[in-house]
Design a protein around this motif. Structure first.
Motif, short mmCIF file in Angstrom:
data_model
loop_
_atom_site.label_atom_id
_atom_site.label_comp_id
_atom_site.label_asym_id
_atom_site.label_seq_id
_atom_site.Cartn_x
_atom_site.Cartn_y
_atom_site.Cartn_z
N PHE A 199 -10.59 -0.49 7.82
CA PHE A 199 -9.66 -0.80 6.73
C PHE A 199 -10.34 -1.58 5.61
N MET A 200 -11.54 -2.09 5.86
CA MET A 200 -12.29 -2.75 4.78
C MET A 200 -12.69 -1.76 3.71
N ARG A 201 -12.59 -0.45 4.03
CA ARG A 201 -12.88 0.57 3.02
C ARG A 201 -12.01 0.39 1.79
N LEU A 202 -10.75 -0.03 1.99
CA LEU A 202 -9.83 -0.11 0.87
C LEU A 202 -10.23 -1.19 -0.14
N PRO A 203 -10.37 -2.46 0.26
CA PRO A 203 -10.78 -3.45 -0.74
C PRO A 203 -12.16 -3.16 -1.32
N LEU A 204 -13.06 -2.62 -0.49
CA LEU A 204 -14.40 -2.32 -1.00
C LEU A 204 -14.36 -1.20 -2.03
N ILE A 205 -13.55 -0.15 -1.75
CA ILE A 205 -13.49 0.97 -2.70
C ILE A 205 -12.75 0.55 -3.96
N MET A 206 -11.84 -0.46 -3.85
CA MET A 206 -11.20 -0.99 -5.04
C MET A 206 -12.23 -1.63 -5.97
N VAL A 207 -13.15 -2.37 -5.37
CA VAL A 207 -14.22 -3.00 -6.16
C VAL A 207 -15.09 -1.94 -6.80
N VAL A 208 -15.46 -0.92 -6.04
CA VAL A 208 -16.28 0.16 -6.57
C VAL A 208 -15.56 0.88 -7.70
N GLY A 209 -14.27 1.17 -7.50
CA GLY A 209 -13.49 1.85 -8.53
C GLY A 209 -13.38 1.03 -9.80
N TYR A 210 -13.25 -0.28 -9.65
CA TYR A 210 -13.15 -1.16 -10.82
C TYR A 210 -14.48 -1.22 -11.57
N LEU A 211 -15.58 -1.35 -10.83
CA LEU A 211 -16.89 -1.49 -11.46
C LEU A 211 -17.38 -0.20 -12.11
N LEU A 212 -17.13 0.93 -11.45
CA LEU A 212 -17.66 2.21 -11.95
C LEU A 212 -16.70 2.95 -12.88
N TYR A 213 -15.39 2.81 -12.62
CA TYR A 213 -14.43 3.62 -13.37
C TYR A 213 -13.32 2.80 -14.01
N GLN A 214 -13.44 1.48 -13.97
CA GLN A 214 -12.44 0.58 -14.55
C GLN A 214 -11.03 0.84 -14.03
N GLU A 215 -10.92 1.16 -12.74
CA GLU A 215 -9.62 1.41 -12.12
C GLU A 215 -8.95 0.08 -11.79
N SER A 216 -7.68 -0.03 -12.14
CA SER A 216 -6.95 -1.28 -11.91
C SER A 216 -6.49 -1.38 -10.46
N VAL A 217 -6.23 -2.60 -10.02
CA VAL A 217 -5.75 -2.86 -8.66
C VAL A 217 -4.23 -2.84 -8.66
N ASP A 218 -3.64 -2.04 -7.77
CA ASP A 218 -2.19 -1.86 -7.69
C ASP A 218 -1.65 -2.72 -6.55
N ILE A 219 -0.74 -3.65 -6.85
CA ILE A 219 -0.18 -4.54 -5.84
C ILE A 219 0.62 -3.78 -4.80
N TRP A 220 1.30 -2.69 -5.22
CA TRP A 220 2.08 -1.89 -4.29
C TRP A 220 1.17 -1.18 -3.29
N LEU A 221 0.02 -0.73 -3.78
CA LEU A 221 -0.94 -0.07 -2.90
C LEU A 221 -1.46 -1.06 -1.87
N LEU A 222 -1.76 -2.28 -2.30
CA LEU A 222 -2.24 -3.30 -1.38
C LEU A 222 -1.20 -3.63 -0.31
N ALA A 223 0.06 -3.77 -0.75
CA ALA A 223 1.14 -4.10 0.19
C ALA A 223 1.33 -2.98 1.20
N GLY A 224 1.31 -1.73 0.73
CA GLY A 224 1.48 -0.60 1.64
C GLY A 224 0.34 -0.50 2.63
N ALA A 225 -0.89 -0.68 2.16
CA ALA A 225 -2.05 -0.61 3.05
C ALA A 225 -2.02 -1.73 4.07
N LEU A 226 -1.54 -2.92 3.67
CA LEU A 226 -1.46 -4.04 4.60
C LEU A 226 -0.48 -3.74 5.73
N LEU A 227 0.65 -3.12 5.40
CA LEU A 227 1.62 -2.74 6.44
C LEU A 227 1.00 -1.73 7.41
N MET A 228 0.23 -0.77 6.88
CA MET A 228 -0.44 0.20 7.74
C MET A 228 -1.42 -0.49 8.67
#
Length: 292
Positions: free
Chosen positions: A246-275
């Protein structure tokens, strides 16, 4: 890695293998995103299979051609049709969604795997598994948020891909009792090659030298990711491996932000945390059952 196995405990060694898996998955996601700008999803999957056939063919030649024998070709076909569908949905999503959203939706695979195991294999749905299913579905709804623009064809494709992965895992479980892991991987790459080739010929684009590093990377990391994760599961319990996956998610968020300027979605984080919570409850319950 053999020296590491001698110097460190099994859980620590498993962590090293999981680091390799995480790096491989992230590299595969980035290479898939880069290739999607110039090639169709079918062509990307074809490239992946070609490299996979070469790599696995070398391993089979070294280990012995007797590994090619199987009594379950039909089951291999079923597994690979489903797995190819999973791969298609995953790579298709990379072209249109954020990297983090693709990974988060992929994490619903354990939900569908449990349901397939219940209906196809007759496995019982324990309280822990039901809890994981409920939390997983709620998490998925938070990520997709039906009735909003987030629910688009690409998200549905990744979700369908997760279903494909789940069915292929059920078939893998059945095959693992008689066929070696290398046998399963060989038939995976060989059977999926024409699945990608035939549709690619309808809109073929010859690979350029500039794209060759990405093509090689997507093929190599597809194999290394699963190999590293398999080694990790052999060395440590799921309670160790699953949280690291599950560390893939926060790590890929960092990669997406650095390479493609993708924003972090709070709903996505909350949903992934429940999973994650649901999966941890399930794997801890399974571990207690094994130890009792």
């Amino acid at each position: 890695m053999d020296n590491i196995n001698m110097r460190f405990s099994a859980p620590v060694t498993a962590a090293f293998w999981m680091i390799g898996a995480l790096l491989s998955f992230m590299a595969m996601a980035v290479s898939g995103r880069e290739l999607s700008a110039d090639y169709t999803t079918f062509q990307i999957l074809f490239f992946r299979s070609v490299i996979g056939v070469v790599l696995i063919g070398i391993l089979v030649a070294h280990s012995g051609v007797h590994l090619l024998k199987t009594q379950h070709l039909t089951r291999h076909w079923l597994r690979n049709i489903a797995h190819f569908g999973g791969q298609y949905g995953w790579f298709y999503g990379l072209a249109y969604l954020s990297l983090a959203e693709v990974i988060a939706i992929e994490f619903t695979t354990p939900i569908w795997t449990a349901l397939f195991a219940f209906f196809l294999l007759g496995e019982k749905l324990s309280t822990a598994r039901i809890t994981a299913l409920v939390l997983g579905v709620i998490g998925l709804l938070l990520i997709l948020r039906p009735s909003t623009e987030a629910l688009n064809p690409a998200a549905l494709a990744v979700l369908a891909g997760a279903l494909g992965y789940a069915f292929s895992y059920i078939q893998t479980k059945s095959l693992s009792g008689t066929d070696a892991p290398l046998t399963i991987l060989f038939y995976m790459t060989l059977m999926q090659l024409p699945f990608g080739l035939v549709p690619s010929l309808m809109d073929w684009k010859s690979p350029s030298w500039a794209m060759m590093p990405w093509i090689l990377l997507v093929g190599i990391t597809a194999m290394s990711a699963h190999y590293c994760m398999t080694r990790a599961f052999k060395l440590a319990d799921a309670t160790v491996v699953v949280p690291m996956d599950f560390m893939r998610l926060p790590l890929i968020m960092v990669v997406g932000y650095l390479l493609y300027q993708e924003s972090v979605d709070i709903w996505l984080l909350a949903g992934a945390l429940l999973m994650l919570v649901g999966n941890l409850i399930n794997v801890r319950a399974e571990q207690k059952k094994l130890n009792s």
